[in-house]
Design a protein around this motif. Structure first.
Motif, PDB file in Angstrom:
ATOM      1  N   UNK A  96       0.934  -1.045   0.100  1.00 27.98           N
ATOM      2  CA  UNK A  96       0.323   0.036   0.004  1.00 27.98           C
ATOM      3  C   UNK A  96       0.963   1.349   0.052  1.00 27.98           C
ATOM      4  N   UNK A  97       0.291   2.410  -0.342  1.00 26.54           N
ATOM      5  CA  UNK A  97       1.052   3.717  -0.696  1.00 26.54           C
ATOM      6  C   UNK A  97       1.794   4.017   0.863  1.00 26.54           C
ATOM      7  N   UNK A  98       1.269   3.540   2.043  1.00 31.17           N
ATOM      8  CA  UNK A  98       1.785   3.864   3.434  1.00 31.17           C
ATOM      9  C   UNK A  98       2.527   2.792   3.891  1.00 31.17           C
ATOM     10  N   UNK A  99       3.002   1.973   2.900  1.00 25.53           N
ATOM     11  CA  UNK A  99       4.163   0.943   3.626  1.00 25.53           C
ATOM     12  C   UNK A  99       5.115   1.300   4.312  1.00 25.53           C
ATOM     13  N   UNK A 100       5.594   2.353   3.852  1.00 21.54           N
ATOM     14  CA  UNK A 100       7.031   2.807   4.838  1.00 21.54           C
ATOM     15  C   UNK A 100       6.587   3.879   5.719  1.00 21.54           C
ATOM     16  N   UNK A 101       5.472   4.096   6.170  1.00 20.74           N
ATOM     17  CA  UNK A 101       5.115   5.259   7.014  1.00 20.74           C
ATOM     18  C   UNK A 101       5.153   4.524   8.597  1.00 20.74           C
ATOM     19  N   UNK A 102       5.415   5.246   9.601  1.00 21.37           N
ATOM     20  CA  UNK A 102       5.104   4.678  10.775  1.00 21.37           C
ATOM     21  C   UNK A 102       3.835   5.204  11.380  1.00 21.37           C
ATOM     22  N   UNK A 103       3.537   4.524  12.450  1.00 20.95           N
ATOM     23  CA  UNK A 103       2.256   4.874  13.087  1.00 20.95           C
ATOM     24  C   UNK A 103       1.899   6.530  13.027  1.00 20.95           C
ATOM     25  N   UNK A 104       2.753   7.354  13.074  1.00 19.01           N
ATOM     26  CA  UNK A 104       2.487   8.660  13.248  1.00 19.01           C
ATOM     27  C   UNK A 104       2.400   9.321  11.961  1.00 19.01           C
ATOM     28  N   UNK A 105       2.534   8.416  10.908  1.00 20.74           N
ATOM     29  CA  UNK A 105       2.148   8.926   9.433  1.00 20.74           C
ATOM     30  C   UNK A 105       3.449   9.704   8.686  1.00 20.74           C
ATOM     31  N   UNK A 106       4.590   9.480   9.733  1.00 23.54           N
ATOM     32  CA  UNK A 106       5.976   9.899   8.857  1.00 23.54           C
ATOM     33  C   UNK A 106       6.776   8.763   8.124  1.00 23.54           C
ATOM     34  N   UNK A 107       7.492   8.965   7.414  1.00 24.94           N
ATOM     35  CA  UNK A 107       8.415   7.944   6.958  1.00 24.94           C
ATOM     36  C   UNK A 107       9.060   7.160   7.750  1.00 24.94           C
ATOM     37  N   UNK A 108       9.217   6.075   7.763  1.00 25.84           N
ATOM     38  CA  UNK A 108      10.172   5.292   8.834  1.00 25.84           C
ATOM     39  C   UNK A 108      11.765   5.493   8.572  1.00 25.84           C
ATOM     40  N   UNK A 109      12.358   5.546   9.482  1.00 30.50           N
ATOM     41  CA  UNK A 109      13.991   5.515   9.148  1.00 30.50           C
ATOM     42  C   UNK A 109      14.372   4.501   8.305  1.00 30.50           C
ATOM     43  N   UNK A 111      16.852   2.312   8.555  1.00 33.28           N
ATOM     44  CA  UNK A 111      17.401   1.178   9.316  1.00 33.28           C
ATOM     45  C   UNK A 111      16.115   0.220  10.008  1.00 33.28           C
ATOM     46  N   UNK A 112      14.938   0.873  10.021  1.00 35.12           N
ATOM     47  CA  UNK A 112      13.615  -0.026  10.476  1.00 35.12           C
ATOM     48  C   UNK A 112      13.080  -0.484   9.085  1.00 35.12           C
ATOM     49  N   UNK A 113      13.196   0.229   7.879  1.00 37.41           N
ATOM     50  CA  UNK A 113      12.328  -0.180   6.696  1.00 37.41           C
ATOM     51  C   UNK A 113      12.904  -1.664   6.261  1.00 37.41           C
ATOM     52  N   UNK A 114      14.160  -1.536   5.918  1.00 38.55           N
ATOM     53  CA  UNK A 114      14.841  -2.469   4.923  1.00 38.55           C
ATOM     54  C   UNK A 114      14.966  -3.906   5.414  1.00 38.55           C
ATOM     55  N   UNK A 115      15.120  -4.142   6.801  1.00 44.35           N
ATOM     56  CA  UNK A 115      15.449  -5.572   7.256  1.00 44.35           C
ATOM     57  C   UNK A 115      14.246  -6.164   7.275  1.00 44.35           C
ATOM     58  N   UNK A 116      14.203  -7.313   6.701  1.00 43.66           N
ATOM     59  CA  UNK A 116      12.907  -8.508   6.863  1.00 43.66           C
ATOM     60  C   UNK A 116      11.858  -8.065   5.753  1.00 43.66           C
ATOM     61  N   UNK A 117      10.641  -8.907   5.798  1.00 46.39           N
ATOM     62  CA  UNK A 117       9.662  -9.047   4.800  1.00 46.39           C
ATOM     63  C   UNK A 117       9.111  -8.003   4.162  1.00 46.39           C
ATOM     64  N   UNK A 233      10.980 -12.690  11.343  1.00 42.79           N
ATOM     65  CA  UNK A 233      11.145 -12.060  12.675  1.00 42.79           C
ATOM     66  C   UNK A 233      10.892 -10.619  12.614  1.00 42.79           C
ATOM     67  N   UNK A 234      11.133 -10.174  11.472  1.00 44.02           N
ATOM     68  CA  UNK A 234      11.180  -8.445  11.357  1.00 44.02           C
ATOM     69  C   UNK A 234      10.404  -8.318  10.355  1.00 44.02           C
TER      70      UNK A 234
END
Length: 555
Positions: A96-109, A111-117, A233-234
């Motif tokens: 979805x368009x918000x795939x890499x947005x955090x709960x606050x609606x801001x882009x994830x860092x 380092x949090x976005x790339x590891x995992x599924x 896991x991530x």
């Protein structure tokens, strides 16, 4: 006598690789050997390129492989035509368009976005290989897998670059036991010179060699991909059997433009390579780059100014043409390029580097993507004059860090721009289901005045790929350097408001002169992995970046 013999051997080793029959160049010697082996068996340049792609899956897992995707340019000597195949990864239906947005609606860092599924796109390289082999291959499909199978089964020695990147990602791998099982010795990453055996990957390659591309996208391997992404896991997510079954490569028209007496061809969107490289070349064409030469601060200044303007257009207008209108013709329109070139002065720098308004462009907001340094490139030419130039990737070092059936799964979805909207306007490279993320991969083929191929080149390096290829083209086409010397030219890029130049080089020594033209100049590490083949009066010359472990070999 012994000293004389050693001296002669060193002299021969320093010479470029000449070949009447053909040549290959790859970022790892074992991959180059695989390509050479296939040429010697009578394979085409396409066969050799695919064998190198498979071998790199084994020996350079941090950079590319069957768990990722790529772009290939191919000159068919029989027809005289150039074809390109887009094997770029696609976002699954769950994206979805918000795939890499955090709960606050801001882009994830990042380092949090790339590891995992969450970051894994549907891999494209095996479907790309299927299309390449059907169109241009000569040897049987299964033969192309044999060098890679042998490397995975018998084992290979860990290179310095692989060991360094294993140390870099080590803190992440508490959550990735499958990766540790292959690439660690006990409780630490494998060191340079240690041995890796990957029987699971050997078995996977044997299945695909026997069963064709379907054995990757379905069956045991397909199930492993979907289970690995869902069970991470991530950031577990859904990449389904339907996503794998639906994946198709795309035949695209090469994007070509004249530059002086040459014709330079590259990959169209979702690659930004051709449009940006060709636009920058067009901007500097009115200057006498040959007279300026590689030792001129002004010459490098002009390249830097074109870079700023070219990348500004890239960030605003480039994306997947299946989802957004990309004004390729407008970006390369001679009048538009001339107007952009008119902004460049030999005596001073621009205060700002803003996107222009090319013909046919829609309203967009410039937004940075998160593409990071990684990737690999390889080239092949056979005795008939067929030429392959392919860039392949899993994105960042070891991709998503996930392993399925022995191979690394990519993190290509982080090449999307994380925020789908900026300043109230849509972003061209926003996430969408089924969409291909923007890429800087820039496989390139150059034709001379006689219509024959004179150069094929490409590079690794994330967004810096474009500039590595740009400087190599200027080195060969303007400064008349042999390909190997052009690959070894200093690298240049940008960071914020500063121009970044490769430390310890002649370009770094020009920092004061460059700064006098109005920009902050910072010397820093700008490593690269370029590979090329070049046609000379004595035959084909293979070349590899002197900074890398790469090697060029003749048939």
């Amino acid at each position: 006598m012994i000293r004389k013999l050693i001296g002669l051997l060193a002299l021969f080793a320093a010479q470029p690789v000449l070949a009447d029959g053909g040549a290959v160049s790859a970022a790892d010697p074992r991959a180059a050997e695989a390509g050479q082996e296939i040429l010697r068996q009578g394979g085409s340049a396409a066969d050799a390129a695919m064998a190198m792609m498979l071998a790199l899956t084994v020996v350079e897992p941090q950079s590319s492989g069957i768990g990722g995707g790529g772009f290939i340019l191919y000159h068919d000597a029989k027809t005289g035509r150039i074809g390109t195949i887009d094997g770029r990864e696609k976002a699954p239906a769950s994206a979805k368009p918000e795939l890499f947005l955090g709960a606050d609606g801001k882009p994830l860092p990042f380092i949090q976005a790339f590891p995992g599924g969450k970051s894994v796109g549907v891999p494209g390289n095996i479907r790309l290989m299927e299309r390449v082999h059907a169109r241009w291959g000569k040897l049987a499909w299964g033969k192309l897998f044999q060098p890679a199978i042998k490397l995975a089964e018998d084992g290979y020695t860990v290179s310095g670059p692989t060991a360094a990147l294993l140390r870099t990602v080590a803190p992440l791998w508490k959550d990735f036991p499958a990766a540790r099982a292959i690439y660690w010795d006990g409780d630490r990453p494998k060191a340079e010179g240690s041995t890796v055996k990957n029987p699971a990957l050997a078995a996977t390659l044997r299945r695909i060699a026997k069963g064709g591309a379907r054995a990757f996208y379905a069956g045991q391997t397909g199930r492993a991909i979907t289970a690995t992404v869902a069970g991470s896991t991530r950031s577990p997510t859904q990449l389904t059997a339907a996503d794998l079954a639906a994946y198709k490569v795309v035949d695209r028209a090469a994007v070509c433009r004249p530059y002086r007496q040459y014709k330079v061809c590259g990959m169209g969107p979702p690659s930004s390579g051709a449009t940006t490289v060709l636009q920058m070349l067009g901007m500097i064409e009115r200057f006498d780059m040959k007279a300026l030469g590689p030792d001129s601060p002004v010459g490098w200044h002009l390249i830097a100014e074109a870079m700023g303007l070219g990348y500004a257009d890239r960030e605003k207008y480039l994306g997947d043409p299946g989802f957004v209108k990309v004004p390729v013709a407008g970006l390369l329109d001679p009048a538009y390029v001339k107007s952009r070139s008119a902004l460049i002065s030999e005596k001073t720098s621009l205060a700002k580097y803003e996107a222009g308004t090319p013909p046919g462009a829609e309203a967009r907001t410039a937004a940075l993507s998160s593409e990071v340094a990684g990737t690999t490139h390889f080239v092949a030419v056979d005795g008939s004059g067929n030429v392959a130039s392919m860039t392949s990737t899993v994105e960042g070092p070891f991709g998503s860090q996930l392993i399925a059936e022995g191979f690394v799964l990519n993190n290509e979805l982080t090449d999307f721009t994380f925020a789908p909207v900026k300043d109230g306007a849509p972003v061209a490279n926003a996430v969408a289901a089924g969409k291909r993320p923007l890429s800087s991969m820039s496989p390139t083929i150059v034709y001379g005045p006689d219509g024959k191929v004179v150069l094929a080149v490409g590079s690794a390096g994330g967004k810096r790929i474009i500039m590595h290829v740009m400087k190599a083209l200027v080195g060969v086409l303007d400064w008349g350097l042999p390909a190997k010397n052009a690959l070894g030219l200093p690298n240049i890029y940008f960071g914020g408001d500063a121009i970044l130049v490769e430390q310890g080089t002649k370009l770094s020594a020009m920092s004061n002169e460059l700064a006098a033209l109005g920009r902050t100049v910072v010397s820093t590490d700008l490593g690269s992995k370029l590979n090329a083949v070049e046609r000379t009066s004595k035959g084909w010359v293979g070349a590899a970046d002197p900074r890398s472990k790469g090697e060029a070999l003749s048939e």
